[in-house]
Design a protein around this motif. Structure first.
Motif, mmCIF file in Angstrom:
data_model
loop_
_atom_site.group_PDB
_atom_site.id
_atom_site.type_symbol
_atom_site.label_atom_id
_atom_site.label_comp_id
_atom_site.label_asym_id
_atom_site.label_seq_id
_atom_site.Cartn_x
_atom_site.Cartn_y
_atom_site.Cartn_z
ATOM 1 N N ASN A 47 -4.540 3.850 9.785
ATOM 2 C CA ASN A 47 -4.513 5.202 9.220
ATOM 3 C C ASN A 47 -3.771 5.231 7.892
ATOM 4 O OD1 ASN A 47 -5.955 6.345 11.309
ATOM 5 N ND2 ASN A 47 -4.139 6.867 12.501
ATOM 6 N N ILE A 48 -2.666 4.461 7.814
ATOM 7 C CA ILE A 48 -1.915 4.408 6.551
ATOM 8 C C ILE A 48 -2.711 3.645 5.496
ATOM 9 C CG2 ILE A 48 0.165 3.535 5.431
ATOM 10 C CD1 ILE A 48 1.677 4.067 7.977
ATOM 11 N N LEU A 49 -3.276 2.492 5.903
ATOM 12 C CA LEU A 49 -4.047 1.691 4.947
ATOM 13 C C LEU A 49 -5.278 2.433 4.451
ATOM 14 C CD1 LEU A 49 -3.856 -1.843 6.634
ATOM 15 C CD2 LEU A 49 -2.666 -1.086 4.579
ATOM 16 N N ALA A 50 -5.803 3.341 5.312
ATOM 17 C CA ALA A 50 -6.984 4.116 4.920
ATOM 18 C C ALA A 50 -6.628 5.324 4.059
ATOM 19 C CB ALA A 50 -7.743 4.581 6.165
ATOM 20 N N THR A 51 -5.331 5.651 3.981
ATOM 21 C CA THR A 51 -4.894 6.784 3.160
ATOM 22 C C THR A 51 -4.977 6.401 1.685
ATOM 23 O OG1 THR A 51 -3.373 7.507 4.901
ATOM 24 C CG2 THR A 51 -3.020 8.406 2.690
ATOM 25 N N GLU A 52 -5.761 7.116 0.958
ATOM 26 C CA GLU A 52 -5.910 6.848 -0.471
ATOM 27 C C GLU A 52 -4.898 7.668 -1.264
ATOM 28 O OE1 GLU A 52 -7.780 4.628 -1.869
ATOM 29 O OE2 GLU A 52 -8.738 4.004 -0.003
ATOM 30 N N PRO A 53 -4.336 7.096 -2.318
ATOM 31 C CA PRO A 53 -3.422 7.877 -3.158
ATOM 32 C C PRO A 53 -4.135 9.089 -3.747
ATOM 33 C CG PRO A 53 -3.350 5.527 -3.728
ATOM 34 C CD PRO A 53 -4.510 5.717 -2.804
ATOM 35 N N HIS A 97 0.834 -1.209 0.000
ATOM 36 C CA HIS A 97 0.000 0.000 0.000
ATOM 37 C C HIS A 97 0.869 1.260 0.000
ATOM 38 C CE1 HIS A 97 -3.624 2.363 0.739
ATOM 39 N NE2 HIS A 97 -2.931 3.041 1.653
ATOM 40 N N ILE A 98 1.945 1.248 0.801
ATOM 41 C CA ILE A 98 2.834 2.411 0.871
ATOM 42 C C ILE A 98 3.440 2.697 -0.501
ATOM 43 C CG2 ILE A 98 5.034 3.238 1.801
ATOM 44 C CD1 ILE A 98 4.293 1.882 4.440
ATOM 45 N N THR A 99 3.820 1.639 -1.215
ATOM 46 C CA THR A 99 4.431 1.847 -2.529
ATOM 47 C C THR A 99 3.446 2.414 -3.543
ATOM 48 O OG1 THR A 99 3.957 -0.442 -3.207
ATOM 49 C CG2 THR A 99 6.100 -0.005 -2.177
ATOM 50 N N ARG A 100 2.138 2.295 -3.281
ATOM 51 C CA ARG A 100 1.131 2.838 -4.206
ATOM 52 C C ARG A 100 0.746 4.277 -3.885
ATOM 53 N NH1 ARG A 100 -1.203 -2.464 -3.655
ATOM 54 N NH2 ARG A 100 -2.624 -1.665 -2.076
ATOM 55 N N LEU A 101 1.181 4.783 -2.737
ATOM 56 C CA LEU A 101 0.781 6.129 -2.332
ATOM 57 C C LEU A 101 1.518 7.182 -3.152
ATOM 58 C CD1 LEU A 101 0.608 5.679 1.544
ATOM 59 C CD2 LEU A 101 -1.309 5.864 -0.055
ATOM 60 N N SER A 102 0.898 8.348 -3.232
ATOM 61 C CA SER A 102 1.438 9.432 -4.061
ATOM 62 C C SER A 102 2.620 10.114 -3.368
ATOM 63 C CB SER A 102 0.343 10.466 -4.341
ATOM 64 O OG SER A 102 -0.787 9.841 -4.917
ATOM 65 N N PHE A 152 4.642 11.176 0.937
ATOM 66 C CA PHE A 152 6.014 11.105 1.439
ATOM 67 C C PHE A 152 6.580 12.496 1.724
ATOM 68 C CE2 PHE A 152 5.227 7.360 -1.163
ATOM 69 C CZ PHE A 152 5.546 6.351 -0.260
ATOM 70 N N ASP A 153 5.975 13.530 1.121
ATOM 71 C CA ASP A 153 6.405 14.898 1.420
ATOM 72 C C ASP A 153 6.086 15.273 2.861
ATOM 73 O OD1 ASP A 153 7.334 15.242 -1.125
ATOM 74 O OD2 ASP A 153 5.525 16.238 -1.868
ATOM 75 N N ARG A 154 4.982 14.731 3.380
ATOM 76 C CA ARG A 154 4.529 15.138 4.719
ATOM 77 C C ARG A 154 4.711 14.058 5.786
ATOM 78 N NH1 ARG A 154 -0.311 14.236 1.748
ATOM 79 N NH2 ARG A 154 -1.567 12.543 2.628
ATOM 80 N N PHE A 155 5.139 12.859 5.388
ATOM 81 C CA PHE A 155 5.248 11.761 6.348
ATOM 82 C C PHE A 155 6.721 11.386 6.521
ATOM 83 C CE2 PHE A 155 1.891 9.158 8.244
ATOM 84 C CZ PHE A 155 2.658 8.290 8.997
ATOM 85 N N PRO A 156 7.281 11.484 7.750
ATOM 86 C CA PRO A 156 8.705 11.157 7.959
ATOM 87 C C PRO A 156 9.000 9.694 7.623
ATOM 88 C CG PRO A 156 7.778 12.299 9.872
ATOM 89 C CD PRO A 156 6.624 11.951 8.981
ATOM 90 N N ILE A 157 10.119 9.462 6.944
ATOM 91 C CA ILE A 157 10.502 8.103 6.564
ATOM 92 C C ILE A 157 10.732 7.239 7.802
ATOM 93 C CG2 ILE A 157 12.222 6.719 5.343
ATOM 94 C CD1 ILE A 157 10.378 8.391 3.548
ATOM 95 N N GLY A 158 11.324 7.831 8.849
ATOM 96 C CA GLY A 158 11.564 7.071 10.077
ATOM 97 C C GLY A 158 10.282 6.533 10.689
ATOM 98 N N SER A 159 9.200 7.315 10.624
ATOM 99 C CA SER A 159 7.910 6.857 11.157
ATOM 100 C C SER A 159 7.376 5.693 10.340
ATOM 101 C CB SER A 159 6.894 8.009 11.146
ATOM 102 O OG SER A 159 7.297 9.029 12.020
#
Length: 593
Positions: A319-325, A106-111, A115-122
């Motif tokens: 919350n991540i899985l519910a995030t739509e691209p 799912h993360i790889t499908r997100l726009s 990634f501009d607003r979500f820290p990679i470490g999180s």
């Protein structure tokens, strides 16, 4: 709101667990048999004491038979406990592996905006620590709920069977347990969330610093960053200690209640035995059961924090899985499937408007036509909108108004998989994965042969460089290709382009960090791969684009000048100023050298 989140988290866990329901039923059956075998042992001793030892009846053979039966119960308990634990671990690990797999996919499908607003470490924390917390739910919390809950119910039933009055006295302690659990519940959750939040920030800080270690050392910021790390570390340490202290206090409170109950049973049962109202075997069994009675309660309460961990972790994963691209393919009936070999490469920006979520307008009413096979250079100051233009063409972001078309087709109607095969991107810092050079060129696709990779590397003049390495094409690269120079990494990225054959090529500051010799190699590679392709080159060094068919000068998201190198010099405008500054810098460097 919190109850709704918890309910949603539990529903998500149930959704992932549902395919394994038959295995869960088998686990419950194994658990019941293991517990029954355990709890029958004190009852068996009670029978021996009351029916035989105190009455001095029964033979040695009978006692040997009872001993063998007792041993059989122990073996039965061991066997079914072993099966229960193994089945639960198998199911739990399968479920967590599925969650981790779905989350990563799912993360790889997100726009890109995500990634501009979500820290990679999180994100690393979610994929690793949060999924591990869910694993603990199945292997610890669920096991405790099934095993200890069933143990508690069976103990209560056996105690009432032995002596209903004494069992009733023991159950008076349950309301106190409920009150204590209620008082601790909110505080335990708060301490856990605080600890997990600070851990997430610590991981994000470490990931950020490791990525920027060269910059930290170049500017001698080691001490400053160490101070900041110490602050994050101490903050997490304090939160962790607070969580541990609350857990210890919570668990010891239940231990005290258990000991008080045991004292009550010994006193009441002893008085009943003294007045001949209770058999000694019953008292023995009752004491055994009351000691076991508080063990499952204590185990269940000890797992409360792990349960909180699961719900918090599942909340974050949900919350991540519910995030739509934000960038999605059009409806199936609207999609335009285009054979890549039929793409000519004409690009049109029509009245394009774009602004980031902050509200700052980057591009306003941009009109631009790029012919098929044309090489277009793009220059401009930092923040002028050059990279944004490229991001829109790749559909990392969608325009808010207007359209971008490719051979007359709106790119929003082209499937993203197809679009990303049509458009090839080479960035200023080419990303190399941990793996061999072969794998990095073909991006781990086994259908691309070794011979094709070698031919591609020869085509972009990377072959000689690779053959000098210790293991040649089988040389293992570490993260981001450390050990190779910037130019060598860039040549490998050019070889990728040759392998994947995109119809449109984009270079985003691809020669910005190269020395003169390496830049010449890259320039030759660029000429080789751009032949017959529509090529857009964002240039920091003007030498890269001097031979372009057309050069665009962009400022504030608008094209302020365009033409060939000679035409722009003749205008004596912004480009001419850039060119003069570049020549002056080169002259100063050569004179000082």
């Amino acid at each position: 709101m919190a109850d709704k989140k918890r309910s949603a988290s539990i529903k998500t866990i149930v959704f992932f667990a549902k395919p394994h329901r038959m295995t869960f039923l088998l686990i419950v059956a194994c658990t019941f048999l293991a517990i029954a075998a355990d709890l029958m042992q004190p009852y068996l001793v009670k029978i021996v004491i009351d029916d035989h030892l105190t009455k001095q009846t029964g033979s040695l053979h009978y006692l040997i038979g009872i001993a063998i039966f007792y041993f059989g119960l122990s073996a039965m308990s061991f066997l079914f406990t072993y099966l229960q634990n193994n089945l639960l671990q198998y199911v739990g690990q399968n479920i967590v592996a599925k969650i981790r797999k779905d989350l990563f996919a799912h993360i790889t499908r997100l726009s890109m905006s995500f990634f501009d607003r979500f820290p990679i470490g999180s994100l690393v924390t979610h994929v690793s620590s949060d999924t591990e917390a869910i694993s603990q739910f199945f292997t610890q919390v669920l096991l405790s709920l099934v095993r200890d809950g069933m143990t508690l119910l069976l103990i209560i039933a056996l105690m009432f069977h032995l002596d209903a009055r004494l069992a009733s006295y023991c159950l008076l302690i349950l309301p106190i347990i409920v009150v204590v659990a209620g008082l601790f519940r909110a505080y335990l959750k708060k301490t856990y969330q605080q600890a997990r939040s600070r851990l997430s920030r610590l991981i994000a800080f470490v990931a950020e610093n490791l990525s920027g270690m060269s910059l930290i050392q170049a500017f001698h910021q080691e001490n400053e960053q160490f101070k900041r790390f110490t602050e994050h570390n101490e903050s997490y340490w304090k939160a962790n200690l607070r969580e541990i202290r609350s857990n210890v206090f919570f668990n010891r409170s239940f231990e005290i209640l258990g000991n008080l109950s045991l004292v009550l049973v010994v006193w009441l049962g002893g008085m009943a035995f003294y007045h001949h109202q209770m058999a000694f075997g019953v008292l023995y069994a009752f004491i055994s059961y009351i000691r076991q009675f508080f063990q499952p309660i204590n185990q269940i309460t000890m797992q409360w924090n792990t349960f909180q961990s699961t719900t918090v972790s599942m909340d974050r994963i949900c919350n991540i899985l519910a995030t739509e691209p934000e960038v999605e393919d059009a409806q199936l009936k609207e999609l335009k499937e285009i054979p890549i070999e039929h793409i000519r490469g004409q690009i049109d920006f029509n009245q394009v408007y774009f602004a980031y979520s902050s509200g700052q307008t980057l591009i306003s009413e941009l009109n631009l036509q790029i012919k098929a096979g044309e090489m277009v250079g793009i220059v401009g100051s930092t923040g002028a909108g050059k990279s944004t233009l490229i991001g829109l063409l790749n559909r990392f972001y969608d325009v808010q108004a207007g359209s971008i078309t490719m051979d007359g087709i709106d790119i929003r109607l082209i499937p993203q998989n197809t679009l990303h095969r049509i458009v090839g991107l080479i960035q200023q810092e080419p990303f190399l994965f941990s793996g061999t050079i072969i794998d990095n060129v073909r991006l781990f696709r086994e259908d691309i042969s070794r011979e094709q990779v070698i031919e591609a590397c020869k085509f972009v003049s990377a072959h000689a460089m690779i053959m000098r390495l210790h293991n040649e094409y089988d040389t293992l690269l570490s993260e981001r290709g450390s050990g190779l120079s910037a130019g060598e990494r860039q040549l490998i990225s050019f070889a990728r382009i040759v392998i994947f054959q995109p119809r449109i090529l984009i270079l985003d500051e691809a020669t910005a960090n190269l020395d003169s010799h390496t830049e010449q190699l890259v320039q030759r590679a660029l000429q080789a791969v751009s032949n017959g392709r529509t090529t857009l080159v964002i240039a920091h060094r003007l030498s890269t684009i001097m031979q372009a068919d057309r050069i665009l000068v962009i400022e504030n998201g608008e094209i302020v000048e365009q033409g060939t190198h000679e035409q722009l010099i003749a205008l004596s405008g912004y480009y001419d100023q850039l060119y003069r500054n570049a020549r002056y810098s080169d002259h100063a460097i050569s004179r000082n050298g």
